[in-house]
Write a protein that holds these residues in place. Structure first.
Motif, PDB file in Angstrom:
ATOM      1  N   ILE A   9       1.057  -0.753   0.175  1.00 18.92           N
ATOM      2  CA  ILE A   9      -0.238  -0.102   0.057  1.00 18.92           C
ATOM      3  C   ILE A   9       1.122   1.100   0.192  1.00 18.92           C
ATOM      4  N   LEU A  10       1.745   0.771   0.639  1.00 21.40           N
ATOM      5  CA  LEU A  10       2.115   2.391   0.984  1.00 21.40           C
ATOM      6  C   LEU A  10       3.461   2.998  -0.304  1.00 21.40           C
ATOM      7  N   ILE A  11       3.833   2.227  -0.613  1.00 15.85           N
ATOM      8  CA  ILE A  11       5.013   1.868  -2.545  1.00 15.85           C
ATOM      9  C   ILE A  11       4.305   2.303  -2.919  1.00 15.85           C
ATOM     10  N   GLY A  12       2.687   1.768  -3.505  1.00 22.60           N
ATOM     11  CA  GLY A  12       1.733   1.800  -4.359  1.00 22.60           C
ATOM     12  C   GLY A  12       1.677   3.243  -4.359  1.00 22.60           C
ATOM     13  N   ALA A  13       1.267   3.952  -3.262  1.00 23.96           N
ATOM     14  CA  ALA A  13       0.309   5.589  -2.853  1.00 23.96           C
ATOM     15  C   ALA A  13       1.748   6.505  -2.708  1.00 23.96           C
ATOM     16  N   GLY A  14       2.687   6.116  -2.630  1.00 21.83           N
ATOM     17  CA  GLY A  14       4.228   6.582  -2.950  1.00 21.83           C
ATOM     18  C   GLY A  14       4.775   6.757  -4.208  1.00 21.83           C
ATOM     19  N   LEU A  15       4.568   5.756  -5.231  1.00 23.55           N
ATOM     20  CA  LEU A  15       4.892   5.834  -6.660  1.00 23.55           C
ATOM     21  C   LEU A  15       3.947   6.460  -7.244  1.00 23.55           C
ATOM     22  N   GLN A  47      -4.032  20.816  -8.495  1.00 21.05           N
ATOM     23  CA  GLN A  47      -3.780  19.386  -8.980  1.00 21.05           C
ATOM     24  C   GLN A  47      -2.516  18.521  -8.015  1.00 21.05           C
ATOM     25  N   TYR A  48      -1.514  19.289  -7.233  1.00 27.00           N
ATOM     26  CA  TYR A  48      -1.031  18.674  -6.007  1.00 27.00           C
ATOM     27  C   TYR A  48      -2.200  17.908  -5.124  1.00 27.00           C
ATOM     28  N   VAL A  49      -2.756  18.701  -4.628  1.00 30.75           N
ATOM     29  CA  VAL A  49      -4.273  18.835  -4.312  1.00 30.75           C
ATOM     30  C   VAL A  49      -5.434  17.465  -4.597  1.00 30.75           C
ATOM     31  N   ILE A  50      -5.383  17.288  -6.075  1.00 29.69           N
ATOM     32  CA  ILE A  50      -5.912  15.935  -6.764  1.00 29.69           C
ATOM     33  C   ILE A  50      -5.035  15.064  -6.644  1.00 29.69           C
ATOM     34  N   PHE A  51      -3.551  14.915  -6.504  1.00 29.71           N
ATOM     35  CA  PHE A  51      -2.620  13.552  -6.583  1.00 29.71           C
ATOM     36  C   PHE A  51      -3.009  13.228  -5.611  1.00 29.71           C
ATOM     37  N   ILE A  52      -3.064  13.628  -4.252  1.00 34.40           N
ATOM     38  CA  ILE A  52      -2.800  13.512  -2.827  1.00 34.40           C
ATOM     39  C   ILE A  52      -3.948  12.822  -2.812  1.00 34.40           C
ATOM     40  N   ILE A  53      -5.434  13.259  -3.272  1.00 28.56           N
ATOM     41  CA  ILE A  53      -6.446  12.451  -2.509  1.00 28.56           C
ATOM     42  C   ILE A  53      -6.832  11.379  -3.295  1.00 28.56           C
ATOM     43  N   ILE A  54      -6.211  11.219  -4.604  1.00 29.34           N
ATOM     44  CA  ILE A  54      -6.069  10.598  -5.144  1.00 29.34           C
ATOM     45  C   ILE A  54      -5.102   9.068  -4.285  1.00 29.34           C
ATOM     46  N   ALA A  55      -4.751   9.187  -4.210  1.00 27.70           N
ATOM     47  CA  ALA A  55      -3.772   8.857  -3.668  1.00 27.70           C
ATOM     48  C   ALA A  55      -4.285   8.076  -2.261  1.00 27.70           C
ATOM     49  N   ILE A  56      -5.054   9.193  -1.562  1.00 26.37           N
ATOM     50  CA  ILE A  56      -5.300   8.160  -0.396  1.00 26.37           C
ATOM     51  C   ILE A  56      -6.576   7.858  -0.632  1.00 26.37           C
ATOM     52  N   LEU A  57      -7.529   7.805  -1.494  1.00 26.02           N
ATOM     53  CA  LEU A  57      -8.265   7.065  -1.815  1.00 26.02           C
ATOM     54  C   LEU A  57      -8.225   4.987  -2.537  1.00 26.02           C
ATOM     55  N   ALA A  58      -7.363   5.434  -3.275  1.00 29.77           N
ATOM     56  CA  ALA A  58      -6.177   3.899  -3.018  1.00 29.77           C
ATOM     57  C   ALA A  58      -5.975   3.225  -1.965  1.00 29.77           C
TER      58      ALA A  58
END
Length: 133
Positions: A9-15, A47-58
């Protein structure tokens, strides 16, 4: 097994965040601003906020994978598959009409879906299945 799921989970979200950040930076660098016009960008960090939200949702839709800690779920191939991928498939199906209606390029598709996370998640699933067999 718990450490393997957490690491996936952590590697996937970070990448996922790093790849989307690189895509965003490459699109910003290729767009050169004109010196004549003022630089009034109220939504510059959106854009940064959207990327963070998508990573948190994942990450959040990956939490049912911890049900594989129970032997009944871990031993069943279908239950294990569903705990890993059911919510991801629902998210993908819900994104498809939005993507087809509003966006036309593949870059927008990559921005809305956590594709890199899904690749890491599939690798994590196969490692878990290999361990449980």
């Amino acid at each position: 097994m718990k450490k393997l799921i957490t690491k996936g989970i952590l590697i996937g979200a970070g990448l996922e965040f790093l790849v989307k950040f690189a895509i965003f930076l490459s699109s910003e660098i290729s767009r050169k601003p004109k010196f004549d016009e003022p630089r009034m960008d109220c939504l510059g960090g959106l854009q940064y906020v959207i990327f963070i939200i998508i990573a948190i949702l994942a990450v959040l839709i990956s939490l049912p994978a911890y049900l594989n800690l129970y032997p009944k779920v871990r031993n069943s191939k279908w239950l294990s598959f569903l705990t890993f991928f059911a919510l991801h498939l629902v998210y993908f199906v819900l994104c498809l009409p939005l993507i087809w209606e509003k966006y036309s390029s593949y870059l927008d598709f990559l921005a809305l879906t956590p594709c890199v996370f899904w690749i890491v998640w599939v690798i994590t699933y196969w490692r878990i299945r290999k361990i449980s067999n």
